[in-house]
Design an enzyme around this catalytic site. Structure first.
Site, PDB file in Angstrom:
ATOM      1  CG  ASP A 186       3.389  21.307 -17.934  1.00 19.29           C
ATOM      2  OD1 ASP A 186       3.966  20.942 -16.947  1.00 19.29           O
ATOM      3  OD2 ASP A 186       3.715  22.438 -18.102  1.00 19.29           O
ATOM      4  CE1 TYR A 224       2.485  27.429 -13.759  1.00 17.59           C
ATOM      5  CE2 TYR A 224       3.057  28.755 -15.427  1.00 17.59           C
ATOM      6  CZ  TYR A 224       3.322  27.223 -14.994  1.00 17.59           C
ATOM      7  OH  TYR A 224       3.278  26.205 -15.754  1.00 17.59           O
ATOM      8  CG  HIS A 235       7.262  17.399 -16.397  1.00 18.66           C
ATOM      9  ND1 HIS A 235       6.111  16.725 -15.692  1.00 18.66           N
ATOM     10  CD2 HIS A 235       7.030  18.060 -17.339  1.00 18.66           C
ATOM     11  CE1 HIS A 235       5.610  18.363 -16.357  1.00 18.66           C
ATOM     12  NE2 HIS A 235       5.154  18.805 -16.947  1.00 18.66           N
TER      13      HIS A 235
END
Length: 455
Positions: free
Chosen positions: A268, A376, A432
């Site tokens: 990730d 982010y 995931h």
């Protein structure tokens, strides 16, 4: 375009000094400037005592490189010219007036500014729409579980699984370039090469618990809490979480532990940084194992051509906003995060309440979500990105049922690789969270990929 690159390097250096809290008089080159790896020098890094069990962590061997000196432009040397009468005249710095150069570059600069302004208008428009959706979801959780209230419940005591001695020793490492102190868990020191693990969001070092136990017999395994996570330092300023600074953290960890290279295993967000690190510091990476993430430039190009990918990762837009994402994620005792990690179809199967609390414990502390979300908030800072060639030998594992990333990204990644350097597998029954949901299968692929290093 040399000028934007130089600007990025200088900006990263200023941010680095700001995050260190020091003066701006001396600037260091960041990863954006692609420095060469200098030789090791002794005396870098020191592992500090553990926080969970109170034991003294192992002292890090010396072996960090000096920070690369900034590359300064060579001065323009005036040239001597002779006139017809034989006298010598020294010409100026350049035949082309600076005003003309500025005028020639102005259209490109204006176009880039307009492109970025248009991009940010789209990003924040999407952020408001996604915020309305997630706000409705969070409010529904509060109405369905009114006793939990609107705020997250702080966990007072860390769950016992975080201090399981079978996973390794808890230590701290102060990074040379930033002064930030990172927490890490280490096992198998002296058993082989360094295997460094980088986690994603919303996780921490504990997401690598299965791999720490599996590989410590043949490798020195180290799982870090990345900057802003867990027990590691968490600067408040969003500019302390740029890609350049986060990439430099990886270099400091490897060298601070006394190694000149490592096997980099990532998932990730950790994988996004690992891709970037392999481009700018290739000599420090022997092999890479990447799970469920694409290089940022690949993701950018793919998302521009496949709008469905933007819908899959719509949360990225929400996280661009200040303070609101922290509020929404913590409502009803972090129910959105709980659903993300434990969903019957898309979450981590068989995650126990104690293991769930191992992730929520740090997020529930005051300001515990801000550092991770700041990753982010910097993701669009360098838009647009130029395509980059990938050459580090890499094992790529991708779940076909990944709800966040389309499997078409695997083909896009392959197109950027030097032939013969990528081994990619799309795993049909996985999603995931492969390191936690299917550790046995992941270990089999890893042992086969690393076998020649062990012979």
């Amino acid at each position: 375009m040399g000028e934007p690159v130089a600007y990025t390097s200088m900006t990263a250096a200023v941010q680095l000094k700001l995050c260190k809290g020091g003066p701006l008089g001396q600037l260091e080159a960041g990863p954006g400037s692609r420095p060469q790896d200098p030789p090791l020098e002794p005396g870098l890094g020191e592992a500090r005592s553990g926080i969970l069990d109170g034991t003294e962590g192992p002292k890090a061997k010396g072996g960090g490189p000096r920070s690369p000196e900034p590359t300064l432009p060579l001065p323009l040397v005036p040239r001597a010219a002779q006139t017809p009468d034989g006298s010598t005249v020294v010409s100026g710095r350049s035949n082309m007036p600076e005003l003309v150069v500025t005028a020639l570059l102005a259209p490109s600069r204006l176009t880039l500014k307009l492109l970025r302004a248009f991009m940010w208008s789209l990003v924040f428009s999407a952020a408001l729409v996604v915020a309305a959706v997630y706000g409705s979801i969070a409010l529904t959780h509060v109405l369905c579980r009114p006793r939990r209230g609107c705020c997250g419940r702080p966990r007072r005591i860390p769950p016992a699984c975080l201090s399981d001695p079978a996973l390794g020793e808890h230590c701290f490492l102060t990074l040379k370039s930033s002064g930030i102190r990172l927490h890490y868990v280490s096992a198998g020191r002296g058993n082989g090469p360094l295997m460094l693990f980088l986690h994603g969001f919303p996780e921490n070092w504990f997401s690598w618990r299965y791999q720490l136990q599996e590989f410590q017999s043949r490798f020195h395994v180290v799982a870090v809490d990345m900057r802003g996570y867990g027990s590691s330092d968490a600067p408040k300023d969003v500019d302390c979480y740029t890609i350049d600074l986060l990439t430099a953290d990886i270099q400091d960890v490897i060298l601070g532990l006394g190694y000149s290279k490592c096997i980099l295993v990532s998932h990730d967000w950790g994988a996004l940084l690992a891709w970037n690190f392999s481009i700018y510091y290739p000599s420090l990476v022997d092999r890479m194992v990447v799970v469920s993430a694409a290089p940022m430039s690949v993701y950018q190009d793919y998302a521009m051509r496949h709008i469905g990918q933007l819908f899959r990762s719509n949360y990225v837009f929400l996280f661009q906003l200040p303070w609101l994402p922290e509020k929404l994620l913590s409502m009803s005792d972090f129910q959105i995060l709980k659903t993300t990690l434990t969903h019957r179809k898309t979450g981590i199967p068989h995650l126990s309440p104690s293991e769930l609390d191992a992730f929520l414990y740090d997020f529930s502390q005051p300001g515990g979500l801000t550092g991770p979300l700041n990753y982010y908030r910097n993701i669009f800072r360098n838009f647009p990105l130029e395509p980059q060639e990938l050459a580090t030998p890499t094992l790529l594992l991708w779940g076909k049922k990944d709800p966040y990333f389309d499997q078409g990204l695997v083909g896009a990644i392959s197109s950027r690789f030097v032939p013969g350097r990528l081994e990619a597998h799309i795993l049909p029954d996985m999603g995931h969270w492969i390191p936690q949901s299917h550790p046995k299968e992941m270990h089999e692929y890893m042992w086969a990929f690393l076998q020649d290093l062990l012979d």
